[in-house]
Motif scaffolding. Structure first.
Motif, PDB file in Angstrom:
ATOM      1  N   SER A 128     133.424  61.129  54.809  1.00 61.49           N
ATOM      2  CA  SER A 128     132.141  60.528  54.436  1.00 61.49           C
ATOM      3  C   SER A 128     131.012  61.519  54.714  1.00 61.49           C
ATOM      4  CB  SER A 128     131.904  59.220  55.188  1.00 61.49           C
ATOM      5  OG  SER A 128     132.067  59.401  56.589  1.00 61.49           O
ATOM      6  N   VAL A 132     126.401  57.719  55.681  1.00 59.73           N
ATOM      7  CA  VAL A 132     126.503  57.143  57.022  1.00 59.73           C
ATOM      8  C   VAL A 132     125.125  56.603  57.400  1.00 59.73           C
ATOM      9  CG1 VAL A 132     126.926  57.624  59.457  1.00 59.73           C
ATOM     10  CG2 VAL A 132     128.367  58.687  57.710  1.00 59.73           C
ATOM     11  N   THR A 138     128.445  49.716  59.690  1.00 57.14           N
ATOM     12  CA  THR A 138     128.810  50.606  60.789  1.00 57.14           C
ATOM     13  C   THR A 138     129.120  52.014  60.301  1.00 57.14           C
ATOM     14  OG1 THR A 138     129.698  48.763  62.053  1.00 57.14           O
ATOM     15  CG2 THR A 138     130.469  50.962  62.653  1.00 57.14           C
ATOM     16  N   ARG A 139     129.841  52.111  59.210  1.00 55.90           N
ATOM     17  CA  ARG A 139     130.163  53.401  58.605  1.00 55.90           C
ATOM     18  C   ARG A 139     130.556  53.163  57.166  1.00 55.90           C
ATOM     19  NH1 ARG A 139     135.742  54.086  58.013  1.00 55.90           N
ATOM     20  NH2 ARG A 139     137.110  52.836  59.331  1.00 55.90           N
ATOM     21  N   SER A 141     132.915  52.717  54.226  1.00 55.14           N
ATOM     22  CA  SER A 141     134.334  52.345  54.163  1.00 55.14           C
ATOM     23  C   SER A 141     134.728  52.109  52.718  1.00 55.14           C
ATOM     24  CB  SER A 141     134.603  51.097  55.014  1.00 55.14           C
ATOM     25  OG  SER A 141     134.516  51.397  56.384  1.00 55.14           O
ATOM     26  N   TRP A 205     131.029  65.218  63.582  1.00 56.51           N
ATOM     27  CA  TRP A 205     130.474  64.004  64.189  1.00 56.51           C
ATOM     28  C   TRP A 205     128.963  64.147  64.344  1.00 56.51           C
ATOM     29  CZ3 TRP A 205     127.583  61.896  67.987  1.00 56.51           C
ATOM     30  CH2 TRP A 205     127.812  60.570  68.348  1.00 56.51           C
ATOM     31  N   ARG A 208     126.725  63.727  61.158  1.00 56.62           N
ATOM     32  CA  ARG A 208     126.703  62.396  60.536  1.00 56.62           C
ATOM     33  C   ARG A 208     126.246  61.331  61.533  1.00 56.62           C
ATOM     34  NH1 ARG A 208     131.564  62.175  60.760  1.00 56.62           N
ATOM     35  NH2 ARG A 208     132.131  60.444  59.370  1.00 56.62           N
ATOM     36  N   LEU A 209     127.096  60.984  62.492  1.00 52.34           N
ATOM     37  CA  LEU A 209     126.751  59.955  63.473  1.00 52.34           C
ATOM     38  C   LEU A 209     125.670  60.438  64.434  1.00 52.34           C
ATOM     39  CD1 LEU A 209     130.325  58.608  64.257  1.00 52.34           C
ATOM     40  CD2 LEU A 209     128.613  57.596  62.761  1.00 52.34           C
ATOM     41  N   THR A 251     132.364  52.004  66.641  1.00 50.80           N
ATOM     42  CA  THR A 251     133.198  53.019  66.008  1.00 50.80           C
ATOM     43  C   THR A 251     133.910  53.826  67.084  1.00 50.80           C
ATOM     44  OG1 THR A 251     133.212  54.797  64.348  1.00 50.80           O
ATOM     45  CG2 THR A 251     131.386  54.777  65.915  1.00 50.80           C
TER      46      THR A 251
END
Length: 318
Positions: A128, A132, A138-139, A141, A205, A208-209, A251
């Motif tokens: 992804s 995001v 949450t993410r 999907s 990570w 994105r997050l 997550t």
């Protein structure tokens, strides 16, 4: 006549209007500002204007497709062999004219020109690069079943559904799950550690997050050993105008392999719920691969219920 071209720096206001007009369903954040697109899409270090293809008629954007790539095994750089179509949006007044199909064809050409050997439609999990915080909750999907036009569109242009992700929520204001005494005993032996200074595990990570507000939770024995279970929670503030409530996403839910099937996963989720309920959070959300029956069982056991399903599609042949 419809013109197709790469992204221009002057496009964001029109792309944002298209996003809001598209009717993407419950899983798409709305009432966004251009800043949200800037932070979560355009400022990504790997954003390529050629991967955002815009359909234009009479000087106005009437549709766009956003495509990108997955990470390498170390999650330290892109793997250009993995192509992902993240979004396809056409204004309702311009649908059923082949614009969406042409956008996807051009996105496929772009991905293949960069080296893509496999192409999926629907960002999900690690695959992804974009959306995001903007689509899925949450993410990302895949494309959600609550996004009513996605499934028939991709099935009509040669994509097959290959993966399914269950989207669960738990209402923190509703009835609590029944007390399980073995979990009460676990709770006496454990403590919940919270950190807002979570060290990103890798570049992928972080890009994105790392752009969202997160907290890291660990279930740690009071005797001092290392954590037996952990999870990261993500603030979903961009969804407040759409959902009209404060929802937090879970997550990276993880239980040490040698500690599984002992109730630590359930205990972790219950402790997180208790802590966040004190912060006036109304719901929790967790995405689980349909193939992960253990995680689904844990979710249902601690009061989660399924509200949506995400589908990832694979290009069969072209």
């Amino acid at each position: 006549m419809t013109e197709f071209r790469a992204f221009h720096n002057t496009d964001p206001p029109q792309l944002l209007k298209l996003w809001h007009a598209a009717g993407l369903g419950r899983g798409a954040a709305e009432c966004l500002s251009i800043d949200a697109f800037e932070v979560l899409i355009f400022s990504q270090p790997y954003f390529d204007p050629n991967g955002l293809i815009v359909a234009v008629e009479d000087g106005e954007a009437v549709g766009f497709v956003l495509a990108g790539f997955g990470p390498n095994e170390e999650e330290s750089a892109l793997d250009y062999s993995i192509g992902i179509i993240c979004a396809v949006i056409v204004h309702p007044n311009f649908r059923r004219r082949g614009i969406g199909r042409e956008l996807v064809l051009r996105a496929e050409e772009y991905l293949k020109s960069k080296g893509a050997m496999n192409i999926t439609a629907g960002p999900s999990g690690l695959l992804s690069p974009y959306l995001v915080g903007l689509y899925g909750g949450t993410r990302p999907s895949g494309f959600l079943l609550s996004d009513p036009l996605a499934a028939p569109f991709f099935e009509s242009i040669g994509y097959d559904a290959t993966r399914s992700i269950r989207i669960y929520q738990r209402d923190l204001l509703g009835p609590k799950p029944p007390i399980k005494f073995h979990l009460v005993n676990l709770r006496r032996k454990m403590q919940l550690m919270i950190s807002d200074d979570y060290q990103a595990p890798n570049w992928w990570w972080l890009t994105r997050l790392g752009r969202l507000e997160t907290l890291h939770f660990e279930l740690v024995p009071k005797t001092g050993e290392g954590a037996v279970a952990s999870a990261t929670v993500i603030g979903l503030d961009l969804y407040i105008p759409k959902w009209e409530e404060r929802v937090i996403g879970l997550t990276d839910v993880f239980v040490k392999e040698n500690e599984r099937s002992k109730g630590y996963g359930q205990s972790l989720l219950l402790e997180i719920a208790r802590r966040l309920q004190d912060e006036l959070i109304t719901k929790l959300e967790w995405h689980v691969e349909e193939s992960n029956t253990v995680a689904s069982h844990v979710a249902l056991a601690v009061g989660y219920y399924q509200i949506d399903t995400g589908i990832v599609y694979q290009l069969v042949s072209r």
